[in-house]
Write a protein that holds these residues in place. Structure first.
Motif, PDB file in Angstrom:
ATOM      1  N   GLY A 125       9.262 -11.061  10.509  1.00 33.46           N
ATOM      2  CA  GLY A 125       7.888 -11.298  10.110  1.00 33.46           C
ATOM      3  C   GLY A 125       7.230 -10.133   9.406  1.00 33.46           C
ATOM      4  O   GLY A 125       6.182 -10.301   8.774  1.00 33.46           O
ATOM      5  N   ALA A 126       7.819  -8.947   9.504  1.00 30.48           N
ATOM      6  CA  ALA A 126       7.245  -7.774   8.847  1.00 30.48           C
ATOM      7  C   ALA A 126       7.386  -7.897   7.337  1.00 30.48           C
ATOM      8  O   ALA A 126       8.323  -8.514   6.825  1.00 30.48           O
ATOM      9  CB  ALA A 126       7.931  -6.504   9.344  1.00 30.48           C
ATOM     10  N   LYS A 127       6.440  -7.313   6.620  1.00 29.37           N
ATOM     11  CA  LYS A 127       6.477  -7.417   5.167  1.00 29.37           C
ATOM     12  C   LYS A 127       7.705  -6.735   4.567  1.00 29.37           C
ATOM     13  O   LYS A 127       8.175  -7.133   3.499  1.00 29.37           O
ATOM     14  CB  LYS A 127       5.205  -6.817   4.563  1.00 29.37           C
ATOM     15  CG  LYS A 127       3.923  -7.569   4.916  1.00 29.37           C
ATOM     16  CD  LYS A 127       3.934  -8.983   4.389  1.00 29.37           C
ATOM     17  CE  LYS A 127       2.592  -9.688   4.569  1.00 29.37           C
ATOM     18  NZ  LYS A 127       2.244  -9.945   5.964  1.00 29.37           N
ATOM     19  N   PHE A 134      -2.192   2.312   6.219  1.00 30.63           N
ATOM     20  CA  PHE A 134      -1.186   3.155   6.871  1.00 30.63           C
ATOM     21  C   PHE A 134      -1.640   3.640   8.250  1.00 30.63           C
ATOM     22  O   PHE A 134      -0.944   4.425   8.893  1.00 30.63           O
ATOM     23  CB  PHE A 134      -0.839   4.365   5.997  1.00 30.63           C
ATOM     24  CG  PHE A 134      -0.082   4.019   4.744  1.00 30.63           C
ATOM     25  CD1 PHE A 134       1.256   3.669   4.800  1.00 30.63           C
ATOM     26  CD2 PHE A 134      -0.712   4.026   3.511  1.00 30.63           C
ATOM     27  CE1 PHE A 134       1.961   3.349   3.642  1.00 30.63           C
ATOM     28  CE2 PHE A 134      -0.036   3.706   2.351  1.00 30.63           C
ATOM     29  CZ  PHE A 134       1.315   3.363   2.417  1.00 30.63           C
ATOM     30  N   ASP A 135      -2.805   3.206   8.700  1.00 31.78           N
ATOM     31  CA  ASP A 135      -3.314   3.649  10.002  1.00 31.78           C
ATOM     32  C   ASP A 135      -2.314   3.360  11.114  1.00 31.78           C
ATOM     33  O   ASP A 135      -1.754   2.268  11.189  1.00 31.78           O
ATOM     34  CB  ASP A 135      -4.638   2.940  10.329  1.00 31.78           C
ATOM     35  CG  ASP A 135      -5.832   3.638   9.707  1.00 31.78           C
ATOM     36  OD1 ASP A 135      -5.613   4.537   8.875  1.00 31.78           O
ATOM     37  OD2 ASP A 135      -6.985   3.261  10.048  1.00 31.78           O
ATOM     38  N   LYS A 179       1.171  -5.717  -0.566  1.00 35.93           N
ATOM     39  CA  LYS A 179       0.945  -6.392   0.710  1.00 35.93           C
ATOM     40  C   LYS A 179       0.902  -5.394   1.856  1.00 35.93           C
ATOM     41  O   LYS A 179       1.859  -4.639   2.061  1.00 35.93           O
ATOM     42  CB  LYS A 179       2.076  -7.393   0.991  1.00 35.93           C
ATOM     43  CG  LYS A 179       2.288  -8.428  -0.094  1.00 35.93           C
ATOM     44  CD  LYS A 179       3.415  -9.386   0.286  1.00 35.93           C
ATOM     45  CE  LYS A 179       3.611 -10.448  -0.792  1.00 35.93           C
ATOM     46  NZ  LYS A 179       4.631 -11.444  -0.386  1.00 35.93           N
ATOM     47  N   GLN A 180      -0.196  -5.391   2.584  1.00 31.80           N
ATOM     48  CA  GLN A 180      -0.200  -4.632   3.835  1.00 31.80           C
ATOM     49  C   GLN A 180       0.603  -5.412   4.865  1.00 31.80           C
ATOM     50  O   GLN A 180       0.794  -6.626   4.739  1.00 31.80           O
ATOM     51  CB  GLN A 180      -1.624  -4.406   4.325  1.00 31.80           C
ATOM     52  CG  GLN A 180      -2.351  -5.674   4.768  1.00 31.80           C
ATOM     53  CD  GLN A 180      -3.353  -5.408   5.871  1.00 31.80           C
ATOM     54  OE1 GLN A 180      -3.098  -4.604   6.760  1.00 31.80           O
ATOM     55  NE2 GLN A 180      -4.490  -6.082   5.812  1.00 31.80           N
ATOM     56  N   ASN A 181       1.050  -4.740   5.918  1.00 37.00           N
ATOM     57  CA  ASN A 181       1.916  -5.392   6.901  1.00 37.00           C
ATOM     58  C   ASN A 181       1.143  -6.230   7.904  1.00 37.00           C
ATOM     59  O   ASN A 181       1.665  -7.210   8.430  1.00 37.00           O
ATOM     60  CB  ASN A 181       2.746  -4.348   7.656  1.00 37.00           C
ATOM     61  CG  ASN A 181       3.823  -4.987   8.507  1.00 37.00           C
ATOM     62  OD1 ASN A 181       4.447  -5.953   8.092  1.00 37.00           O
ATOM     63  ND2 ASN A 181       4.042  -4.455   9.697  1.00 37.00           N
ATOM     64  N   GLY A 228       3.713  -0.126  12.986  1.00 33.29           N
ATOM     65  CA  GLY A 228       4.094  -1.156  12.028  1.00 33.29           C
ATOM     66  C   GLY A 228       3.378  -1.063  10.696  1.00 33.29           C
ATOM     67  O   GLY A 228       3.386  -2.009   9.909  1.00 33.29           O
ATOM     68  N   SER A 229       2.766   0.085  10.422  1.00 36.16           N
ATOM     69  CA  SER A 229       2.009   0.236   9.178  1.00 36.16           C
ATOM     70  C   SER A 229       2.943   0.489   8.004  1.00 36.16           C
ATOM     71  O   SER A 229       3.827   1.346   8.076  1.00 36.16           O
ATOM     72  CB  SER A 229       1.018   1.389   9.305  1.00 36.16           C
ATOM     73  OG  SER A 229       0.079   1.124  10.327  1.00 36.16           O
ATOM     74  N   MET A 230       2.715  -0.257   6.935  1.00 37.69           N
ATOM     75  CA  MET A 230       3.519  -0.100   5.721  1.00 37.69           C
ATOM     76  C   MET A 230       2.869  -0.922   4.616  1.00 37.69           C
ATOM     77  O   MET A 230       2.000  -1.752   4.865  1.00 37.69           O
ATOM     78  CB  MET A 230       4.960  -0.580   5.953  1.00 37.69           C
ATOM     79  CG  MET A 230       5.056  -2.077   6.204  1.00 37.69           C
ATOM     80  SD  MET A 230       6.716  -2.652   6.655  1.00 37.69           S
ATOM     81  CE  MET A 230       6.802  -2.108   8.361  1.00 37.69           C
TER      82      MET A 230
END
Length: 448
Positions: free
Chosen positions: A177-179, A297-298, A220-222, A304-306
Motif C-alpha cells: 500500500g505504500a507509494k 517528510f515529517d 505523491k506523498q505516502n 513511512g514518510s516519502m
C-alpha cells in the motif's frame, strides 16, 4: 503473587507482577469471556465460546472499533456494511465435508477509554491465538488512532507467528500500500521504469528538479488518501528537455499544480512547491488553497514518510481502470472517469464509475497483462513466502495506446465492497483455501 489474588489472562498482559502467566484461552476467566461477548457477533448461530465447538474449523472476521470516529464506516449494528455478508459466506461454506465456522470480533480503540477496554483487547488476542485458524481482517484506515493501530497490527503479527493465518497480514498491507510500491514494480509490465522515490528532502530537491525539467510529473506523498497531497505538476511555460537528466529546472520557474483530491489548480514557483512539500506553510511557500498541510517528510522513514515521483500520463483524463482482486482472482473491473475537464478519478471530485466483468472485450489487453504480472507481484516486494492479499485493488492508467496500462496505486488495506457483494462467495472460498490448502494452486492468475 499475593495469596488470594486472581489475575486474569487479560490483566496479566499489562501487570508486571504476573508476567509469567501464559496468555492462552485456557487461562481466560469468566470475567474475560464476559468482556469478549461485548465485542463478538455470532454468525449463523455458531457460539465461538461453546466448549463443544473447540477445535472446529474457525475463520473469524476482525474489525477495529472507535466509538468516537467510525460512524461513517459502520451500519446501525456497529459493523462494517460488508462484514456480515463476508462472515455469512464463510459460515455457509463446507470443505472436505466439514463446516467452516465464523464469528465477528472487534478490536477496541484504547486511547481515552477505561481499563476494561485494554482487558477486552488482551482477552481477544488470547482467545484468537488458541481458537482461530485464520482471520479475515477488515479494519478501515483511520478507524483506530495511530497508537491503537500499532497495537492492533502487532497483535496480528504475534498471532501470525503463533500459526494463525492473517488475511491480510499488516506487513503486506503496509508494503504493497505504500507509494514506493510503484518503484518496486517498475520492472513489471504494469510499471513505469522512470518512477522514483525520495526518502529525504535533499534527494527530493535534486530528483524533482531533474524530472520536471524532462516531462510533467505526478508527485505523491505516502500518507494521503482520496488524492490528498497528490499533485499533477507541469511547467507553466510548457518547455521540457528531450532527455532525462539533460537539464535542471530553475527554482524561480513557475509550475501549474493540480491536486487529485478535488481537481483545484494552484500556481507556484519550484522553490515554493519544494518548501511546501518539505516544511509546509511558511513565509517562503506562498499562499496555498489546498487542505493539505504539506510537510510530507515529517517523521522520517520510520514513520513511512516519502514522496514518489512518477511520470504523468496524459490519458488520465480518460480515467483510471480499477481491477478488484480476491487473491489471484480478478473479480471486477471498474472504469473511473473524471468529470468533464477534470483529472482526478475520486468520487469526491465528481468522477463517474462504470463496472465491467473480467471478460469484457474492452479490457482484453489489460487482462493479458494481468496474467503475466499477478504471479510476480509478491516476489517484486521480496515477499516470496506471502500469499497475495485476500482483497486488493490496482488502479491502472492508460499509456500511449490501449494496450499500455500502468499501475498508479495498489490498495490492499481495506477496499470496500458494499456495492460488490456478489463477490463474497469468492472471498470466502479464497480465504478457506488459504487457511486450509487443497491441491490447487491459489497464487496463479484467475479471472472469474
Amino acid at each position: 503473587m499475593s495469596e488470594g489474588l486472581e489475575i486474569t489472562t487479560a490483566q496479566a498482559l499489562f501487570n508486571p507482577i504476573a508476567e509469567n502467566v501464559t496468555a492462552n484461552c485456557t487461562n481466560l476467566t469468566h470475567a474475560d469471556f464476559e468482556l469478549l461477548k461485548t465485542v463478538t457477533t455470532n454468525v449463523r448461530d455458531y457460539d465461538p465460546f461453546d466448549e463443544n465447538n473447540k477445535g472446529k474449523k474457525f475463520i473469524p472476521v476482525l474489525e477495529g472499533r472507535n466509538f468516537d470516529a467510525d460512524l461513517f464506516d459502520k451500519n446501525e449494528q456497529g459493523l462494517r456494511k460488508d462484514t456480515m455478508p463476508i462472515a455469512n459466506a464463510v459460515a455457509d461454506s463446507i470443505q472436505d465435508g466439514l463446516k467452516i465456522n465464523c464469528a465477528v470480533f472487534q478490536f477496541l480503540e484504547e486511547e481515552g477509554m477505561p481499563h476494561s477496554t485494554l482487558l477486552t483487547n488482551s482477552a481477544l488476542k488470547a482467545f484468537l491465538a488458541e481458537n482461530a485458524h485464520g482471520i479475515i481482517v477488515r479494519n478501515n484506515p483511520g478507524t483506530l488512532t495511530a497508537k491503537s493501530q500499532k497495537k492492533f497490527d502487532d497483535m496480528l503479527r504475534d498471532l501470525s507467528e503463533s500459526g494463525v493465518n492473517i488475511m491480510t497480514h499488516p506487513d503486506v498491507m503496509s508494503t504493497l500500500g505504500a507509494k514506493d510500491a510503484l518503484v518496486k514494480i517498475r520492472d513489471l509490465n504494469c510499471g513505469l521504469e522512470d518512477t522514483e522515490v525520495y526518502y529525504d528532502p535533499k534527494s527530493f530537491i535534486d530528483g524533482f528538479r531533474k524530472s520536471i525539467a524532462f516531462q510533467p510529473r505526478v508527485i505523491k506523498q505516502n500518507r494521503g488518501s482520496q488524492g490528498q497531497g497528490i499533485w499533477i505538476v507541469k511547467a507553466k511555460d510548457g518547455n521540457y528537455c528531450s532527455k532525462y537528466g539533460e537539464s535542471i529546472i530553475p527554482l524561480d520557474a513557475e509550475l501549474v499544480l493540480i491536486e487529485a483530491w478535488d481537481n483545484h489548480t494552484e500556481y507556484h514557483t519550484v522553490q515554493e512547491f519544494l518548501e511546501f512539500c518539505i516544511h509546509g506553510r511558511t513565509k517562503y511557500s506562498g499562499v496555498w488553497a489546498s487542505i493539505s498541510q504539506g510537510r510530507y517528510f515529517d517523521g522520517g522513514v520510520e514513520a513511512g514518510s516519502m514522496i514518489v515521483d512518477q511520470r504523468f500520463l496524459p490519458r488520465i483524463v480518460e480515467g483510471e481502470v480499477r481491477c478488484l482482486f480476491v487473491g489471484s482472482h480478478l473479480a471486477e473491473i471498474v472504469h473511473k472517469k473524471p468529470k468533464e475537464g477534470g483529472l482526478s478519478a475520486t468520487l469526491s471530485s465528481g468522477a463517474v464509475y462504470t463496472r465491467y466483468t473480467p471478460d469484457a472485450e474492452k479490457f482484453v489487453h489489460l487482462v493479458d497483462h494481468l496474467k503475466k504480472d499477478v504471479p510476480r507481484i509478491m516476489a517484486s516486494f521480496g515477499m516470496f513466502d506471502r500469499p497475495l492479499p485476500l482483497l486488493w485493488a490496482a488502479d491502472y492508467i492508460y499509456g500511449d495506446t490501449d494496450e499500455e496500462l500502468y499501475i498508479g496505486e495498489i490498495n490492499c488495506t481495506c477496499p470496500g465492497i458494499s456495492r460488490q457483494l456478489q463477490i463474497v462467495p469468492i472471498i470466502a472460498k479464497v480465504a478457506i483455501d488459504t487457511v486450509f490448502p487443497e491441491s490447487q494452486e491459489v497464487s496463479s492468475f484467475q479471472s472469474r
